[in-house]
Design a protein around this motif. Structure first.
Motif, short mmCIF file in Angstrom:
data_model
loop_
_atom_site.label_atom_id
_atom_site.label_comp_id
_atom_site.label_asym_id
_atom_site.label_seq_id
_atom_site.Cartn_x
_atom_site.Cartn_y
_atom_site.Cartn_z
N ASP A 167 79.95 154.38 118.18
CA ASP A 167 79.68 154.09 119.59
C ASP A 167 80.93 154.15 120.47
OD1 ASP A 167 77.27 153.54 118.35
OD2 ASP A 167 76.73 152.06 119.86
N PRO A 168 82.09 153.59 120.03
CA PRO A 168 83.25 153.61 120.93
C PRO A 168 83.87 155.00 121.08
CG PRO A 168 83.44 151.89 119.23
CD PRO A 168 82.35 152.82 118.81
N ILE A 169 83.61 155.91 120.12
CA ILE A 169 84.31 157.20 120.13
C ILE A 169 83.38 158.40 120.21
CG2 ILE A 169 86.40 156.44 118.97
CD1 ILE A 169 85.21 157.29 116.34
N GLU A 170 82.07 158.18 120.23
CA GLU A 170 81.17 159.34 120.34
C GLU A 170 81.23 159.85 121.77
OE1 GLU A 170 77.99 159.51 121.92
OE2 GLU A 170 78.16 157.54 122.87
N LEU A 171 81.05 161.15 121.91
CA LEU A 171 81.28 161.81 123.19
C LEU A 171 80.03 162.44 123.76
CD1 LEU A 171 84.72 163.51 122.46
CD2 LEU A 171 84.29 161.47 123.82
N SER A 172 78.91 161.73 123.65
CA SER A 172 77.67 162.27 124.22
C SER A 172 77.80 162.44 125.73
CB SER A 172 76.49 161.35 123.90
OG SER A 172 76.69 160.05 124.45
N TRP A 173 78.56 161.55 126.38
CA TRP A 173 78.75 161.66 127.84
C TRP A 173 79.49 162.95 128.19
CZ3 TRP A 173 83.58 162.06 130.04
CH2 TRP A 173 84.67 161.72 129.23
N LEU A 174 80.46 163.36 127.36
CA LEU A 174 81.19 164.58 127.64
C LEU A 174 80.31 165.81 127.37
CD1 LEU A 174 83.84 165.79 128.53
CD2 LEU A 174 84.64 165.71 126.16
N THR A 175 79.44 165.71 126.37
CA THR A 175 78.48 166.79 126.12
C THR A 175 77.54 166.94 127.30
OG1 THR A 175 78.57 166.34 123.73
CG2 THR A 175 76.72 167.65 124.53
N GLU A 176 77.05 165.81 127.82
CA GLU A 176 76.16 165.86 128.98
C GLU A 176 76.88 166.44 130.21
OE1 GLU A 176 75.08 161.80 129.26
OE2 GLU A 176 73.78 161.83 127.49
N GLN A 225 82.27 158.83 134.17
CA GLN A 225 82.29 158.62 132.73
C GLN A 225 83.72 158.68 132.19
OE1 GLN A 225 79.91 157.56 131.14
NE2 GLN A 225 77.98 158.27 132.01
N GLY A 226 84.57 159.53 132.77
CA GLY A 226 85.95 159.61 132.31
C GLY A 226 86.70 158.31 132.51
N ILE A 227 86.44 157.62 133.62
CA ILE A 227 87.06 156.32 133.86
C ILE A 227 86.47 155.26 132.95
CG2 ILE A 227 87.28 154.47 135.57
CD1 ILE A 227 87.42 156.67 137.73
N ARG A 228 85.18 155.37 132.70
CA ARG A 228 84.46 154.34 131.96
C ARG A 228 84.79 154.33 130.47
NH1 ARG A 228 78.36 154.47 130.54
NH2 ARG A 228 77.93 152.35 129.90
N HIS A 229 85.04 155.51 129.90
CA HIS A 229 85.24 155.61 128.46
C HIS A 229 86.71 155.77 128.11
CE1 HIS A 229 80.95 156.56 128.70
NE2 HIS A 229 80.89 156.24 127.44
#
Length: 382
Positions: A167-176, A225-229
């Motif tokens: 969860d802390p390192i998966e990049l589904s947000w970057l895929t989206e 998302q970049g700021i959030r993660h």
């Protein structure tokens, strides 16, 4: 559509100020700032072009998208990388932009002299050479974004081979986000074809308005998302600090083909797997919320490659799923334990090695087909 451009400029300016307010900024943060600067430039130039089109406005508006997409790709690769260095080959991402800049400088400032009417004609109905330049760049961006999506999927498989938590390192947000830029490129490609060749009553200003809206949404989502993660590089660094040693190189995505040339025999796999089962069942190492493949391999005195091969070949699961199947079984027992009725499901999940409520519910339902609460209620009634 001036309100859309103005809104996009205001949002990007806010994100820039927010990123600058951070104390420990990384390269990814500066690339995120550059993405927002390029988006502000594109939106402002679009507004200026509607009122006073000059050669410089035409030139800058033409090249800004060619810079925006490579910078986004560079940002995504910076997020993905584990080592604190820049790959020298990444400069090739800017090759289409450099070629376009050289072409436009020669065309606009040396080979031709455009008056206001000719420049507007060029803006509304660009010649074939411009179509080759514009559409060729868009097709290259499409190919690069598709490659990035594949790389992100490989990353997703890779972390499941190394970590029992993602969860802390998966990049589904970057895929989206990549899909959003891919969609923006496709829309832009089709919109400008329709406008340039007058397939529908859509002028160039309307085309730019549609593209601007897509870019605003994509850049907004990227910044938010970049700021959030956390970046992966930052989180890897924290894991390395917690473990007290340097993390190893990522393991490539496992597949049966990969193991055909392995020197590990079936008997050796069985021996490693039996030792693994003993470690899990007797010492319950799966209760450690940040358990990693490297730590288990060290305890069994085997390499991470052999351990990963054994888990995949014998259990048919990556390390992530193997560990979490034990956590689910442990939680199932706790949910039906009458001495634990005073504890919440989340507390029992944390005691079982899960890191968050979201991962607990998702993994438990994937394993059992029921949420933890549904499982508890159904079994207590029966």
């Amino acid at each position: 559509m001036q309100w859309l451009n103005s809104t996009g400029v205001a949002i990007s300016a806010f994100f820039i100020l927010f990123i600058l307010s951070k104390r420990n900024r990384r390269r990814a943060d500066y690339l995120l700032i550059l993405i927002n600067i390029l988006m502000i430039s594109f939106l402002i130039l679009d507004l200026v072009a509607r009122t006073q089109l000059t050669v410089w406005v035409f030139f800058l508006q033409s090249i800004s998208p060619y810079l925006l997409f490579p910078v986004f790709l560079l940002y995504a690769l910076e997020i993905l990388q584990e080592k604190n260095r820049i790959n020298r080959y990444w400069i090739l991402l800017f090759a289409p932009a450099i070629i376009s800049i050289i072409f436009l400088i020669g065309e606009l400032f040396f080979l031709h002299t455009y008056d206001a009417v000719e420049l507007q004609q060029l803006y509304d109905h660009p010649p074939f050479s411009y179509h080759i330049l514009y559409k060729g760049n868009q097709l290259l961006f499409l190919a690069a974004l598709i490659w990035l999506i594949k790389k992100l999927r490989d990353f997703g498989r890779n972390i499941k081979e190394q970590f029992s938590f993602i969860d802390p390192i998966e990049l589904s947000w970057l895929t989206e986000t990549t899909w959003a830029y891919l969609g923006t490129t496709v829309v832009s490609f089709l919109i400008f074809i329709v406008s340039n060749f007058q397939l529908l009553p859509l002028d160039i200003q309307m085309a730019y308005s549609v593209v601007s809206g897509c870019i605003v949404l994509a850049a907004f989502y990227t910044s938010f998302q970049g700021i959030r993660h956390f970046t992966v590089a930052e989180y890897y660094g924290r894991l390395s600090l917690d473990a007290g040693r340097k993390l190893h190189e990522p393991i490539a995505s496992e597949s049966p083909t990969k193991y055909k040339t392995s020197s590990l025999s079936g008997a050796e796999q069985d021996s490693i797997f039996q030792s693994l089962l003993s470690l899990f069942e007797n010492q319950k190492v799966y209760l450690e919320p940040k358990l990693q493949l490297q730590e288990v391999a060290d305890r069994l005195n085997v390499t991470t490659h052999h351990l990963s091969q054994t888990i995949n070949s014998v259990s048919g699961k990556p390390f992530y799923d193997f560990v979490n199947s034990y956590r689910v079984k442990h939680l199932q027992n706790l949910l039906l334990d009458p001495t634990k009725r005073n504890l919440t499901i989340l507390a029992l999940g944390m005691d079982s090695g899960f890191n968050s409520k979201a991962s607990l519910n998702r993994i438990f339902k994937d394993e059992t087909g029921l949420s933890p609460k549904e499982y508890q209620q159904r079994n207590l009634r029966s």
